[in-house]
Design a protein around this motif. Structure first.
Motif, PDB file in Angstrom:
ATOM      1  N   ALA A  28       0.832  -1.208   0.000  1.00 24.42           N
ATOM      2  CA  ALA A  28       0.000   0.000   0.000  1.00 24.42           C
ATOM      3  C   ALA A  28       0.864   1.254   0.000  1.00 24.42           C
ATOM      4  N   ILE A  29       1.928   1.246   0.782  1.00 20.40           N
ATOM      5  CA  ILE A  29       2.823   2.410   0.832  1.00 20.40           C
ATOM      6  C   ILE A  29       3.481   2.631  -0.522  1.00 20.40           C
ATOM      7  N   CYS A  30       4.045   1.585  -1.090  1.00 18.71           N
ATOM      8  CA  CYS A  30       4.756   1.736  -2.370  1.00 18.71           C
ATOM      9  C   CYS A  30       3.805   2.095  -3.508  1.00 18.71           C
ATOM     10  N   ALA A  31       2.595   1.542  -3.496  1.00 16.37           N
ATOM     11  CA  ALA A  31       1.617   1.902  -4.527  1.00 16.37           C
ATOM     12  C   ALA A  31       1.212   3.369  -4.386  1.00 16.37           C
ATOM     13  N   ALA A  32       0.966   3.806  -3.168  1.00 17.58           N
ATOM     14  CA  ALA A  32       0.577   5.198  -2.957  1.00 17.58           C
ATOM     15  C   ALA A  32       1.708   6.145  -3.346  1.00 17.58           C
ATOM     16  N   LEU A  33       2.935   5.782  -2.995  1.00 16.40           N
ATOM     17  CA  LEU A  33       4.063   6.640  -3.368  1.00 16.40           C
ATOM     18  C   LEU A  33       4.276   6.657  -4.879  1.00 16.40           C
ATOM     19  N   GLY A  34       4.068   5.518  -5.546  1.00 14.93           N
ATOM     20  CA  GLY A  34       4.183   5.490  -7.005  1.00 14.93           C
ATOM     21  C   GLY A  34       3.173   6.409  -7.662  1.00 14.93           C
ATOM     22  N   GLY A  35       1.929   6.357  -7.210  1.00 16.09           N
ATOM     23  CA  GLY A  35       0.902   7.249  -7.745  1.00 16.09           C
ATOM     24  C   GLY A  35       1.159   8.706  -7.402  1.00 16.09           C
ATOM     25  N   PHE A  36       1.640   8.935  -6.183  1.00 10.44           N
ATOM     26  CA  PHE A  36       1.930  10.302  -5.737  1.00 10.44           C
ATOM     27  C   PHE A  36       3.052  10.921  -6.564  1.00 10.44           C
ATOM     28  N   VAL A  37       4.124  10.156  -6.775  1.00  8.10           N
ATOM     29  CA  VAL A  37       5.241  10.663  -7.584  1.00  8.10           C
ATOM     30  C   VAL A  37       4.787  10.904  -9.017  1.00  8.10           C
ATOM     31  N   SER A  38       3.948  10.031  -9.542  1.00 11.61           N
ATOM     32  CA  SER A  38       3.456  10.195 -10.901  1.00 11.61           C
ATOM     33  C   SER A  38       2.653  11.485 -11.049  1.00 11.61           C
ATOM     34  N   ARG A  39       1.787  11.764 -10.064  1.00  9.42           N
ATOM     35  CA  ARG A  39       0.945  12.960 -10.142  1.00  9.42           C
ATOM     36  C   ARG A  39       1.694  14.227  -9.750  1.00  9.42           C
ATOM     37  N   SER A  40       2.537  14.155  -8.718  1.00  7.49           N
ATOM     38  CA  SER A  40       3.162  15.369  -8.180  1.00  7.49           C
ATOM     39  C   SER A  40       4.474  15.727  -8.867  1.00  7.49           C
ATOM     40  N   VAL A  41       5.358  14.749  -9.023  1.00 10.28           N
ATOM     41  CA  VAL A  41       6.677  15.045  -9.582  1.00 10.28           C
ATOM     42  C   VAL A  41       6.627  15.092 -11.109  1.00 10.28           C
ATOM     43  N   PHE A  42       6.034  14.071 -11.704  1.00 12.81           N
ATOM     44  CA  PHE A  42       5.986  14.002 -13.164  1.00 12.81           C
ATOM     45  C   PHE A  42       4.763  14.707 -13.755  1.00 12.81           C
ATOM     46  N   LYS A  43       3.871  15.203 -12.905  1.00 10.17           N
ATOM     47  CA  LYS A  43       2.689  15.969 -13.313  1.00 10.17           C
ATOM     48  C   LYS A  43       1.818  15.222 -14.327  1.00 10.17           C
ATOM     49  N   ARG A  44       1.638  13.939 -14.095  1.00 10.70           N
ATOM     50  CA  ARG A  44       0.804  13.127 -14.986  1.00 10.70           C
ATOM     51  C   ARG A  44      -0.648  13.243 -14.559  1.00 10.70           C
ATOM     52  N   THR A  45      -1.535  13.381 -15.529  1.00  9.46           N
ATOM     53  CA  THR A  45      -2.965  13.444 -15.238  1.00  9.46           C
ATOM     54  C   THR A  45      -3.730  12.310 -15.906  1.00  9.46           C
ATOM     55  N   ASN A  46      -3.104  11.619 -16.853  1.00 11.74           N
ATOM     56  CA  ASN A  46      -3.735  10.500 -17.529  1.00 11.74           C
ATOM     57  C   ASN A  46      -3.894   9.347 -16.536  1.00 11.74           C
ATOM     58  N   ARG A  47      -5.101   8.892 -16.363  1.00 10.87           N
ATOM     59  CA  ARG A  47      -5.399   7.844 -15.385  1.00 10.87           C
ATOM     60  C   ARG A  47      -4.609   6.561 -15.662  1.00 10.87           C
ATOM     61  N   ASN A  48      -4.439   6.225 -16.926  1.00 10.54           N
ATOM     62  CA  ASN A  48      -3.727   4.996 -17.275  1.00 10.54           C
ATOM     63  C   ASN A  48      -2.244   5.083 -16.901  1.00 10.54           C
TER      64      ASN A  48
END
Length: 178
Positions: A28-48
């Motif tokens: 759960a921690i690693c999945a949440a951090l992966g999604g967080f980094v994707s949205r916050s650092v890489f600024k991804r908005t595509n759900r896929n």
């Protein structure tokens, strides 16, 4: 954002010796951090794309925890799906992430990249044809008991249905019969 509360709750569960083991909070921690980094650092908005990064975080956690990059990665993809591996388009990235994560974990921990367990199959001594025959007979007795139970259950359900007791409004009467 939900990442920091989940990380804190998961860490508390691991430190308190949660009954489900450390792998679920770790994933759960690693999945949440992966999604967080994707949205916050890489600024991804595509759900896929965010899903892919989340699954890569899960794959990395399971690969490092289980010591198996292929098994951990495929389990991470499978655990989210109802019908086998549904997110097969993310399989290559998840397996690669699992391999990299395992290599980094093993090198930081000073462990070799080798199997965790050394399982030796001892020679089965003392088994004879009589043992196999006895086991087969015990299996047949168990199958006969299961068949009898299935027949009893079918007849009981037929009797309850003919009396109208299988309707939800007749649950108290059905409970009294049971």
């Amino acid at each position: 954002d939900h990442v920091m509360p989940m990380v804190c709750a998961s860490q508390f569960g691991i430190m308190a010796g949660g009954s489900l083991g450390p792998e679920a909070p770790l994933v759960a921690i690693c999945a949440a951090l992966g999604g967080f980094v994707s949205r916050s650092v890489f600024k991804r908005t595509n759900r896929n794309i965010v899903r892919k990064h989340t699954l890569m975080g899960m794959a990395g956690a399971l690969a490092a925890f289980f010591g198996s990059p292929l098994g951990g990665s495929l389990f991470a993809l499978e655990v989210n799906s109802r019908f086998g591996v549904e997110y097969f388009e993310h399989m290559i990235e998840a397996i690669f992430c699992g391999e990299v994560t395992l290599a980094v974990f093993r090198s930081c921990a000073g462990l070799p990249i080798a199997p965790i367990w050394d399982i030796v199959n001892p020679k089965l001594s003392g088994a004879s044809a009589l043992n196999v025959l006895t086991g087969a007979l015990i299996g047949l007795v168990g199958a006969a008991i299961a068949f009898g139970f299935a027949q009893f259950h079918g007849r009981l359900m037929g009797a309850l249905k003919s009396r109208g007791l299988l309707k939800n409004e007749n649950a108290p009467q059905r409970a009294m019969v049971g």
